[in-house]
Write a protein that holds these residues in place. Structure first.
Motif, short mmCIF file in Angstrom:
data_model
loop_
_atom_site.label_atom_id
_atom_site.label_comp_id
_atom_site.label_asym_id
_atom_site.label_seq_id
_atom_site.Cartn_x
_atom_site.Cartn_y
_atom_site.Cartn_z
N ALA A 37 0.78 -1.18 0.01
CA ALA A 37 0.04 -0.09 -0.04
C ALA A 37 0.95 1.16 -0.07
CB ALA A 37 -0.73 0.13 1.27
N GLY A 38 2.06 1.20 0.09
CA GLY A 38 2.98 2.27 0.27
C GLY A 38 3.61 2.60 -1.30
N LEU A 39 4.92 3.00 -1.19
CA LEU A 39 5.34 3.23 -2.65
C LEU A 39 5.57 2.05 -3.36
CD1 LEU A 39 7.43 4.90 -4.47
CD2 LEU A 39 9.24 4.30 -3.01
N ALA A 40 5.49 2.03 -4.68
CA ALA A 40 5.23 0.82 -5.48
C ALA A 40 6.11 1.38 -6.97
CB ALA A 40 4.08 0.17 -5.69
N ALA A 41 6.64 0.21 -7.39
CA ALA A 41 7.30 0.51 -8.77
C ALA A 41 6.74 -0.57 -9.69
CB ALA A 41 8.85 0.09 -8.67
N SER A 42 6.40 -0.02 -11.02
CA SER A 42 5.83 -0.88 -11.98
C SER A 42 6.58 -2.10 -12.42
CB SER A 42 5.32 0.08 -13.09
OG SER A 42 6.64 0.50 -13.62
N SER A 43 7.95 -1.95 -12.18
CA SER A 43 8.69 -3.04 -12.27
C SER A 43 9.84 -3.09 -11.38
CB SER A 43 9.27 -3.20 -13.57
OG SER A 43 10.28 -4.43 -13.94
N THR A 44 10.37 -4.12 -10.64
CA THR A 44 11.77 -4.05 -9.67
C THR A 44 12.98 -4.88 -10.48
OG1 THR A 44 10.68 -6.27 -8.95
CG2 THR A 44 10.19 -4.18 -7.82
N THR A 45 12.56 -5.18 -11.67
CA THR A 45 13.92 -5.73 -12.51
C THR A 45 13.95 -5.14 -13.79
OG1 THR A 45 13.80 -7.76 -11.24
CG2 THR A 45 15.14 -7.75 -13.17
N LEU A 46 14.70 -4.36 -14.28
CA LEU A 46 15.10 -3.65 -15.49
C LEU A 46 16.29 -3.94 -16.17
CD1 LEU A 46 13.57 -0.17 -14.38
CD2 LEU A 46 12.43 -1.89 -15.72
N ALA A 54 14.01 7.60 -26.09
CA ALA A 54 13.47 8.68 -25.52
C ALA A 54 11.89 8.76 -25.36
CB ALA A 54 13.99 9.63 -26.41
N LYS A 55 11.54 7.61 -26.34
CA LYS A 55 10.13 7.51 -26.21
C LYS A 55 9.26 6.44 -25.35
CE LYS A 55 9.64 9.55 -30.83
NZ LYS A 55 9.41 9.41 -32.10
N THR A 56 10.15 5.40 -25.09
CA THR A 56 9.72 4.34 -24.15
C THR A 56 9.64 4.66 -22.97
OG1 THR A 56 10.75 2.78 -26.12
CG2 THR A 56 10.06 1.93 -24.03
N GLN A 57 8.49 4.13 -22.11
CA GLN A 57 8.61 4.26 -20.64
C GLN A 57 9.46 3.32 -20.19
OE1 GLN A 57 4.94 5.83 -18.89
NE2 GLN A 57 4.90 3.98 -17.58
N ALA A 58 10.07 3.32 -19.24
CA ALA A 58 11.06 2.23 -18.37
C ALA A 58 10.08 1.96 -17.28
CB ALA A 58 12.13 2.81 -17.91
N LEU A 59 9.62 2.95 -16.43
CA LEU A 59 8.86 2.46 -15.13
C LEU A 59 8.18 3.64 -14.61
CD1 LEU A 59 11.06 1.62 -12.10
CD2 LEU A 59 11.66 3.27 -14.04
N THR A 60 7.19 3.31 -13.86
CA THR A 60 6.33 4.44 -12.89
C THR A 60 6.48 4.08 -11.44
OG1 THR A 60 5.03 4.73 -14.94
CG2 THR A 60 4.17 5.63 -12.77
N PHE A 61 6.68 4.91 -10.70
CA PHE A 61 6.72 5.08 -9.17
C PHE A 61 5.18 5.52 -8.78
CE2 PHE A 61 11.19 5.06 -10.09
CZ PHE A 61 11.70 3.94 -9.35
N TYR A 103 9.43 7.37 -15.76
CA TYR A 103 10.64 7.78 -16.46
C TYR A 103 10.70 7.05 -17.62
CZ TYR A 103 12.92 9.67 -11.85
OH TYR A 103 13.25 10.34 -10.88
N THR A 104 11.10 7.71 -18.80
CA THR A 104 11.43 7.00 -20.07
C THR A 104 12.94 6.44 -20.00
OG1 THR A 104 12.89 9.11 -20.94
CG2 THR A 104 10.40 9.01 -21.48
N VAL A 105 13.19 5.52 -20.76
CA VAL A 105 14.40 4.72 -20.69
C VAL A 105 15.51 5.53 -20.71
CG1 VAL A 105 15.78 3.01 -21.95
CG2 VAL A 105 13.14 2.65 -21.62
N ALA A 106 15.49 6.59 -21.51
CA ALA A 106 16.56 7.51 -21.71
C ALA A 106 16.98 8.14 -20.35
CB ALA A 106 16.44 8.48 -22.76
N ASP A 107 15.87 8.69 -19.75
CA ASP A 107 16.00 9.53 -18.56
C ASP A 107 16.26 8.68 -17.45
OD1 ASP A 107 15.24 11.85 -19.83
OD2 ASP A 107 13.49 11.64 -19.29
N VAL A 155 18.60 -3.13 -11.52
CA VAL A 155 18.83 -2.36 -12.98
C VAL A 155 19.87 -2.54 -13.77
CG1 VAL A 155 16.81 -0.86 -12.42
CG2 VAL A 155 19.41 -0.40 -11.67
N THR A 156 19.84 -2.70 -14.97
CA THR A 156 21.13 -2.81 -15.78
C THR A 156 21.04 -1.67 -16.86
OG1 THR A 156 21.02 -5.03 -15.84
CG2 THR A 156 22.36 -4.37 -17.35
N PRO A 157 21.83 -0.59 -16.68
CA PRO A 157 21.85 0.61 -17.51
C PRO A 157 22.67 -0.02 -18.91
CG PRO A 157 23.46 0.80 -15.94
CD PRO A 157 22.86 -0.38 -15.45
N TYR A 158 22.55 1.10 -19.99
CA TYR A 158 23.34 0.70 -21.15
C TYR A 158 24.18 1.87 -21.26
CZ TYR A 158 19.75 4.05 -22.93
OH TYR A 158 19.05 5.21 -23.28
#
Length: 356
Positions: A37-46, A54-61, A103-107, A155-158
């Motif tokens: 019920a508190g803070l949540a992320a749309s995904s916890t492994t990225l 720039a256009k693809t959404q990475a996740l939402t908090f 956040y977008t993937v780029a951001d 998370v794994t950045p590029y």
């Protein structure tokens, strides 16, 4: 007169009650703290991918509102830090009465790079939300900040690749001989696009003849020998360097100058009392990587890459977590035995390292 005094006293009592009532309104806020019920992320492994980043959404908090038991303006600050950062210097974004952040993937990749995560390697981060009263007009005091539950993400950045102007190497020590090599290890780059190019070249022979070419063929300007070993000419003969040596090469096509700084890379840090000789790295002429294996590091320590015993050439990190000359110590976040590599093959602006 007695009746008037009674009325005045009654009015003052009523005013005082109202004032006391206002003072009691603002209380310590409550934040839902359970993971569901508190803070949540749309995904916890990225695993982030640069494709259409720039256009693809990475996740939402998302998070619930905080109730301070008063009509006040609340700011919510999303705090993101490396898993061992303890939110000492987190990346933040503040929203007024906002209850989500996407956040977008780029951001998000740029944010992870700023936190110092290694491209292509899974890393751990943690996220929380701080709620604070922005405005408390009409109330007597400001309640303390309230923090949400902590969400952990893997998370794994590029790697962000920027294309800089290049000079290409052609020489008698390359295969095929005297063919411009448009690949790592044989490139100088100009980060400021100002005519000054830098890169690291491995000169394998006692004598090395070469040219620096503005194109990956002979159709551009081909810089060769000028009037001395430190000058160039667009019409001169071959440049020459006596090796074998691994060198930082800086070529200025405006001033027509060239310089060579011989380096031999080592690791220096807390783990070896900052020695400049105890932990030499090994160079692979095929991969163009410097590598050190079996390095025991302790969490909380740090290290640098050092190119000579006098520390004249060394790499640490800049504020964004990129390799930089004379930068800050590279932090160790987890105790363990590591393989560490240094890659200087892509020219200035493309220097990277890995720690596994």
């Amino acid at each position: 007169m007695k009746q008037l005094a009674i009325i005045i006293i009654a009015f003052l009592s009523l005013t005082a009650c109202r004032k006391d009532e206002q003072q009691a309104v603002l209380k310590q806020g409550t934040f839902l703290t359970t993971a569901s019920a508190g803070l949540a992320a749309s995904s916890t492994t990225l695993v982030l991918d640069s494709t259409n980043a720039a256009k693809t959404q990475a996740l939402t908090f998302t998070w619930p509102a905080v109730n301070f038991n008063a009509s006040v303006v609340v700011t919510y600050t999303l705090q993101i830090d490396s898993v061992n950062g303890n939110f000492a210097k987190p990346q933040t974004v503040t929203l007024v009465n906002g209850l989500s952040k996407s956040y977008t993937v780029a951001d998000f990749n740029a944010l992870l790079t700023t936190l110092g995560l290694t491209p292509g390697v899974a890393g751990q981060i943690e996220v929380r939300v701080k709620a604070a009263v922005l405005q408390s007009t009409g109330v007597a005091s400001t309640a303390a900040d309230v923090y949400s539950n902590i969400v952990n993400l893997t998370v794994t950045p590029y790697k962000i690749v920027i294309i800089y102007p290049k000079l290409y190497v052609a020489g008698d020590f390359l295969n095929p001989t005297w063919t411009q090599i448009n690949q790592p290890g044989w490139i100088l780059a100009s980060v400021k696009s100002d005519g000054t190019y830098e890169g690291y070249l491995n000169f394998p022979n006692a004598g090395n003849n070469f040219k620096l070419c503005s194109a990956p063929n002979w159709n551009g300007i081909n810089y060769g020998w000028g009037t001395s070993a430190t000058t160039m000419s667009p019409t001169g003969g071959n440049l020459y360097f006596a090796g074998p040596a691994y060198c930082k090469v800086v070529a200025d096509v405006n001033a027509l100058t060239i310089s060579y700084t011989t380096t031999k890379w080592i690791l220096s840090g807390d783990f070896n009392s900052w020695s400049t000789s105890a932990t030499p790295m090994t160079f692979d002429a095929t991969t163009h990587l410097w590598t050190a294996t079996g390095i025991s590091l302790t969490a909380g320590g740090g290290f640098k890459f050092v190119g000579d015993a006098a520390w004249a050439t060394n790499f640490g990190l800049d504020a964004k977590g990129n390799l930089a000359y004379n930068g800050s110590n590279i932090p160790v976040t987890k105790t363990g035995v590591y393989t560490i590599t240094l890659d200087l093959s892509n020219g200035a602006g493309g220097y990277t390292y890995s720690i596994k």
